[in-house]
Design a protein around this motif. Structure first.
Motif, PDB file in Angstrom:
ATOM      1  N   ARG A  99      14.355 -11.598   7.437  1.00  0.00           N
ATOM      2  CA  ARG A  99      13.682 -10.405   7.942  1.00  0.00           C
ATOM      3  C   ARG A  99      14.284  -9.175   7.259  1.00  0.00           C
ATOM      4  N   VAL A 100      13.488  -8.513   6.437  1.00  0.00           N
ATOM      5  CA  VAL A 100      13.963  -7.381   5.658  1.00  0.00           C
ATOM      6  C   VAL A 100      13.519  -6.096   6.358  1.00  0.00           C
ATOM      7  N   GLY A 101      14.494  -5.302   6.770  1.00  0.00           N
ATOM      8  CA  GLY A 101      14.205  -4.098   7.534  1.00  0.00           C
ATOM      9  C   GLY A 101      13.517  -3.024   6.717  1.00  0.00           C
ATOM     10  N   VAL A 102      12.369  -2.566   7.218  1.00  0.00           N
ATOM     11  CA  VAL A 102      11.659  -1.450   6.595  1.00  0.00           C
ATOM     12  C   VAL A 102      11.581  -0.255   7.551  1.00  0.00           C
ATOM     13  N   GLY A 103      12.153  -0.396   8.740  1.00  0.00           N
ATOM     14  CA  GLY A 103      12.187   0.708   9.694  1.00  0.00           C
ATOM     15  C   GLY A 103      10.878   0.912  10.423  1.00  0.00           C
ATOM     16  N   ARG A 104      10.890   1.851  11.363  1.00  0.00           N
ATOM     17  CA  ARG A 104       9.727   2.175  12.190  1.00  0.00           C
ATOM     18  C   ARG A 104       8.918   3.301  11.557  1.00  0.00           C
ATOM     19  N   PRO A 105       7.606   3.330  11.822  1.00  0.00           N
ATOM     20  CA  PRO A 105       6.798   4.433  11.319  1.00  0.00           C
ATOM     21  C   PRO A 105       7.181   5.750  11.984  1.00  0.00           C
ATOM     22  N   PRO A 106       7.067   6.841  11.250  1.00  0.00           N
ATOM     23  CA  PRO A 106       7.402   8.144  11.840  1.00  0.00           C
ATOM     24  C   PRO A 106       6.318   8.604  12.816  1.00  0.00           C
ATOM     25  N   GLY A 107       6.735   9.339  13.828  1.00  0.00           N
ATOM     26  CA  GLY A 107       5.786   9.937  14.768  1.00  0.00           C
ATOM     27  C   GLY A 107       4.850   8.921  15.371  1.00  0.00           C
ATOM     28  N   ARG A 108       3.584   9.227  15.294  1.00  0.00           N
ATOM     29  CA  ARG A 108       2.549   8.355  15.895  1.00  0.00           C
ATOM     30  C   ARG A 108       1.803   7.533  14.856  1.00  0.00           C
ATOM     31  N   MET A 109       2.357   7.425  13.667  1.00  0.00           N
ATOM     32  CA  MET A 109       1.698   6.651  12.615  1.00  0.00           C
ATOM     33  C   MET A 109       1.552   5.196  13.057  1.00  0.00           C
ATOM     34  N   GLU A 110       0.404   4.629  12.796  1.00  0.00           N
ATOM     35  CA  GLU A 110       0.144   3.220  13.097  1.00  0.00           C
ATOM     36  C   GLU A 110       1.025   2.333  12.210  1.00  0.00           C
ATOM     37  N   ALA A 111       1.507   1.248  12.797  1.00  0.00           N
ATOM     38  CA  ALA A 111       2.363   0.319  12.055  1.00  0.00           C
ATOM     39  C   ALA A 111       1.645  -0.230  10.826  1.00  0.00           C
ATOM     40  N   ALA A 112       0.361  -0.569  10.971  1.00  0.00           N
ATOM     41  CA  ALA A 112      -0.390  -1.142   9.846  1.00  0.00           C
ATOM     42  C   ALA A 112      -0.482  -0.150   8.686  1.00  0.00           C
ATOM     43  N   ALA A 113      -0.656   1.123   8.988  1.00  0.00           N
ATOM     44  CA  ALA A 113      -0.718   2.131   7.934  1.00  0.00           C
ATOM     45  C   ALA A 113       0.650   2.305   7.276  1.00  0.00           C
ATOM     46  N   PHE A 114       1.710   2.276   8.084  1.00  0.00           N
ATOM     47  CA  PHE A 114       3.065   2.479   7.586  1.00  0.00           C
ATOM     48  C   PHE A 114       3.466   1.398   6.586  1.00  0.00           C
ATOM     49  N   VAL A 115       3.226   0.132   6.909  1.00  0.00           N
ATOM     50  CA  VAL A 115       3.674  -0.946   6.021  1.00  0.00           C
ATOM     51  C   VAL A 115       2.881  -1.005   4.725  1.00  0.00           C
ATOM     52  N   LEU A 116       1.704  -0.372   4.708  1.00  0.00           N
ATOM     53  CA  LEU A 116       0.898  -0.369   3.485  1.00  0.00           C
ATOM     54  C   LEU A 116       1.147   0.863   2.625  1.00  0.00           C
ATOM     55  N   LYS A 117       2.103   1.698   3.028  1.00  0.00           N
ATOM     56  CA  LYS A 117       2.485   2.871   2.245  1.00  0.00           C
ATOM     57  C   LYS A 117       3.667   2.517   1.339  1.00  0.00           C
ATOM     58  N   PRO A 118       3.771   3.217   0.209  1.00  0.00           N
ATOM     59  CA  PRO A 118       4.946   3.009  -0.653  1.00  0.00           C
ATOM     60  C   PRO A 118       6.218   3.483   0.052  1.00  0.00           C
ATOM     61  N   PHE A 119       7.335   3.000  -0.418  1.00  0.00           N
ATOM     62  CA  PHE A 119       8.623   3.456   0.088  1.00  0.00           C
ATOM     63  C   PHE A 119       8.800   4.931  -0.251  1.00  0.00           C
ATOM     64  N   SER A 120       9.517   5.651   0.594  1.00  0.00           N
ATOM     65  CA  SER A 120       9.783   7.063   0.345  1.00  0.00           C
ATOM     66  C   SER A 120      10.719   7.206  -0.863  1.00  0.00           C
ATOM     67  N   ALA A 121      10.846   8.412  -1.373  1.00  0.00           N
ATOM     68  CA  ALA A 121      11.737   8.665  -2.515  1.00  0.00           C
ATOM     69  C   ALA A 121      13.172   8.292  -2.166  1.00  0.00           C
ATOM     70  N   ALA A 122      13.613   8.647  -0.956  1.00  0.00           N
ATOM     71  CA  ALA A 122      14.983   8.304  -0.528  1.00  0.00           C
ATOM     72  C   ALA A 122      15.156   6.790  -0.432  1.00  0.00           C
ATOM     73  N   GLU A 123      14.147   6.091   0.098  1.00  0.00           N
ATOM     74  CA  GLU A 123      14.230   4.628   0.218  1.00  0.00           C
ATOM     75  C   GLU A 123      14.232   3.967  -1.154  1.00  0.00           C
ATOM     76  N   ARG A 124      13.442   4.508  -2.087  1.00  0.00           N
ATOM     77  CA  ARG A 124      13.378   3.910  -3.432  1.00  0.00           C
ATOM     78  C   ARG A 124      14.730   3.929  -4.121  1.00  0.00           C
ATOM     79  N   LYS A 125      15.575   4.906  -3.786  1.00  0.00           N
ATOM     80  CA  LYS A 125      16.917   4.967  -4.374  1.00  0.00           C
ATOM     81  C   LYS A 125      17.767   3.783  -3.939  1.00  0.00           C
ATOM     82  N   GLU A 126      17.476   3.209  -2.784  1.00  0.00           N
ATOM     83  CA  GLU A 126      18.247   2.086  -2.248  1.00  0.00           C
ATOM     84  C   GLU A 126      17.480   0.770  -2.278  1.00  0.00           C
ATOM     85  N   LEU A 127      16.246   0.796  -2.773  1.00  0.00           N
ATOM     86  CA  LEU A 127      15.380  -0.381  -2.711  1.00  0.00           C
ATOM     87  C   LEU A 127      15.939  -1.561  -3.510  1.00  0.00           C
TER      88      LEU A 127
END
Length: 188
Positions: free
Chosen positions: A129-157
Motif C-alpha cells: 500500500r503506497v501512501g498518496v495522502g488524502r484529497p485537499p478540502g472537499r475534493m472527491e477521492a476519485a478526482a484526486f487519484v487521477l491528478k498528477p502529483f504536486s510539484a512538492a510530491e514529485r521531488k520525493e516521488l
C-alpha cells in the motif's frame, strides 16, 4: 508474482492512481529489463531476479477497475496461487511517502482491489500500500487519484517508488512479517 496497478494511457501516466505501475517499472528496471506485452493475459510482464530467484512483475493493460481479469489470468498462466500474488497500489489512507504491507482485508473503497479479490476468489493476497495522502478540502477521492502529483510530491516521488519496490522485494525475499517489521518501523 508482483502486480502494479494503474490505468493505461499517457493521460494517466503521472497520476497517483498509477503509482503501482511506476513501482512495477522500477522493479523491471532493477533487473535490466522492461515490461513486455503478454497478450494471453492482457498484461505487460517481465521475469526478474529478486533475491537470487525468478519472479514475475506485471501491470494489467486494463483500466484499474477491471484489473482482476488480467491479474487472475496471469496467475493461472504462471501457476501462481493467490496467496503468492503481491499487488502494489495507491492508498488514500496512508500519508504520502509511507508504505504499508498487509495480507488480505477489505478493499477500502479501491475498485481495483475489489475486482482482483473477486477474480482471485478471495482477498488472501499481499498488498503493498503506497501512501498518496488524502484529497485537499472537499475534493472527491476519485478526482484526486487521477491528478498528477504536486510539484512538492514529485521531488520525493522517486524515493517513494524506490521504497515501495524495496518493500515488494523484501516480501519476496524475507516474507511478509519480516518486511512489515522493516517497513512499518519509523524511519530516521
Amino acid at each position: 508474482m508482483i502486480v502494479g496497478l494503474g490505468n493505461p494511457g499517457d493521460e494517466y501516466a503521472g497520476t497517483r492512481h498509477n503509482i503501482g505501475q511506476m513501482v512495477a517499472d522500477e522493479l523491471a528496471s532493477r533487473s535490466g529489463t522492461a515490461l513486455g506485452v503478454h497478450r494471453k493475459t492482457r498484461t505487460r510482464a517481465a521475469t526478474v531476479r529478486i533475491g537470487g530467484g525468478p519472479a514475475t512483475v506485471a501491470v494489467p493493460m486494463s483500466y484499474m477497475n477491471v484489473s482482476g481479469g488480467p491479474v487472475s489470468a496471469l496467475a493461472k498462466y504462471q501457476s501462481v496461487e493467490p496467496q503468492d500474488v503481491i499487488v502494489v497500489h495507491d492508498d488514500l489512507d496512508i500519508p504520502f511517502g509511507a508504505v504499508k504491507l498487509k495480507r488480505g482485508g477489505g478493499s477500502g473503497g479501491h475498485n481495483g482491489l475489489k475486482d482482483i479479490t473477486k477474480a482471485l476468489g478471495g482477498p488472501d493476497y499481499v498488498r503493498v500500500r503506497v501512501g498518496v495522502g488524502r484529497p485537499p478540502g472537499r475534493m472527491e477521492a476519485a478526482a484526486f487519484v487521477l491528478k498528477p502529483f504536486s510539484a512538492a510530491e514529485r521531488k520525493e516521488l522517486d524515493l517513494l517508488i524506490s521504497l515501495a519496490a524495496d518493500a515488494a522485494e523484501a516480501v519476496v525475499v524475507d516474507g511478509l512479517e519480516s518486511a512489515q517489521q522493516e517497513f512499518h518501523s519509523p524511519r530516521a
